[in-house]
Scaffold this motif. Structure first.
Motif, mmCIF file in Angstrom:
data_model
loop_
_atom_site.group_PDB
_atom_site.id
_atom_site.type_symbol
_atom_site.label_atom_id
_atom_site.label_comp_id
_atom_site.label_asym_id
_atom_site.label_seq_id
_atom_site.Cartn_x
_atom_site.Cartn_y
_atom_site.Cartn_z
ATOM 1 N N PRO A 267 0.826 -1.198 0.000
ATOM 2 C CA PRO A 267 0.000 0.000 0.000
ATOM 3 C C PRO A 267 0.865 1.254 0.000
ATOM 4 C CG PRO A 267 -0.113 -1.092 2.130
ATOM 5 C CD PRO A 267 0.694 -1.969 1.222
ATOM 6 N N PRO B 201 1.809 5.179 1.192
ATOM 7 C CA PRO B 201 1.836 5.751 2.531
ATOM 8 C C PRO B 201 0.522 6.390 2.974
ATOM 9 C CG PRO B 201 3.711 6.512 1.234
ATOM 10 C CD PRO B 201 2.845 5.705 0.336
ATOM 11 N N ASP B 202 -0.310 6.809 2.011
ATOM 12 C CA ASP B 202 -1.590 7.418 2.363
ATOM 13 C C ASP B 202 -2.441 6.460 3.183
ATOM 14 O OD1 ASP B 202 -1.671 8.425 -1.069
ATOM 15 O OD2 ASP B 202 -0.716 9.464 0.598
ATOM 16 N N GLY B 203 -2.229 5.190 2.990
ATOM 17 C CA GLY B 203 -2.927 4.180 3.761
ATOM 18 C C GLY B 203 -4.275 3.815 3.189
ATOM 19 N N GLU C 106 -8.333 2.715 3.257
ATOM 20 C CA GLU C 106 -9.547 3.109 3.970
ATOM 21 C C GLU C 106 -10.544 1.969 3.853
ATOM 22 O OE1 GLU C 106 -11.133 7.120 3.662
ATOM 23 O OE2 GLU C 106 -9.329 7.677 2.540
ATOM 24 N N GLU D 229 -7.304 1.169 -1.467
ATOM 25 C CA GLU D 229 -5.965 1.720 -1.256
ATOM 26 C C GLU D 229 -5.258 1.956 -2.577
ATOM 27 O OE1 GLU D 229 -3.623 -1.174 0.930
ATOM 28 O OE2 GLU D 229 -4.783 -2.762 0.007
#
Length: 137
Positions: A3, A5-7, A9, A66
């Protein structure tokens, strides 16, 4: 495909409003990944069908969305998980043109054609996980 870095959801799918939320979230991720408008539409359409299937056939579940990067390209991955009855006849469920008539009419095969990667894991009595990826071109 790790994934970004924004992660990721996650959305719980327990009603029609959640299907809409999944569709909106997938669109946000597709725009963020800079997918073309055509590819955004394909991914959102597939995700909508899969979210609806999760609700109708799986009795609800979750969607995990993601951004992904495989070192050569970026894209969006969406995974749909339920703990429903599973799919007893996978060959029929994946057959072109087969639909129960309760979704968008795409069926799993239609959703599969709209994305670049399609993975389905199901077992009767255990549930189903469908993961799709659309890559930036």
């Amino acid at each position: 495909m790790p994934p970004r870095p924004d992660g990721p959801e996650e959305v719980t799918i327990s009603g029609d409003d959640d299907v809409v939320r999944v569709r909106q979230l997938v669109r946000v991720y597709a725009q963020r990944a800079k997918l073309s408008l055509v590819d955004q539409t394909k991914l959102v359409t597939a995700a909508s069908e899969l979210a609806r299937n999760t609700l109708v056939y799986g009795g609800g579940g979750t969607a995990l969305v993601e951004e992904v990067d495989d070192g050569r390209r970026t894209g969006v991955r969406a995974s749909f998980r339920d703990e429903g009855p599973g799919i007893p006849d996978l060959t029929l469920a994946l057959a072109d043109g087969w639909s129960s008539g309760k979704g968008l009419g795409l069926g799993l095969s239609g959703a599969r054609r709209l994305v670049d990667h399609f993975e389905l894991d199901t077992e009767v009595g255990r549930g189903t996980v469908v993961t799709v990826v659309k890559w930036k071109r």
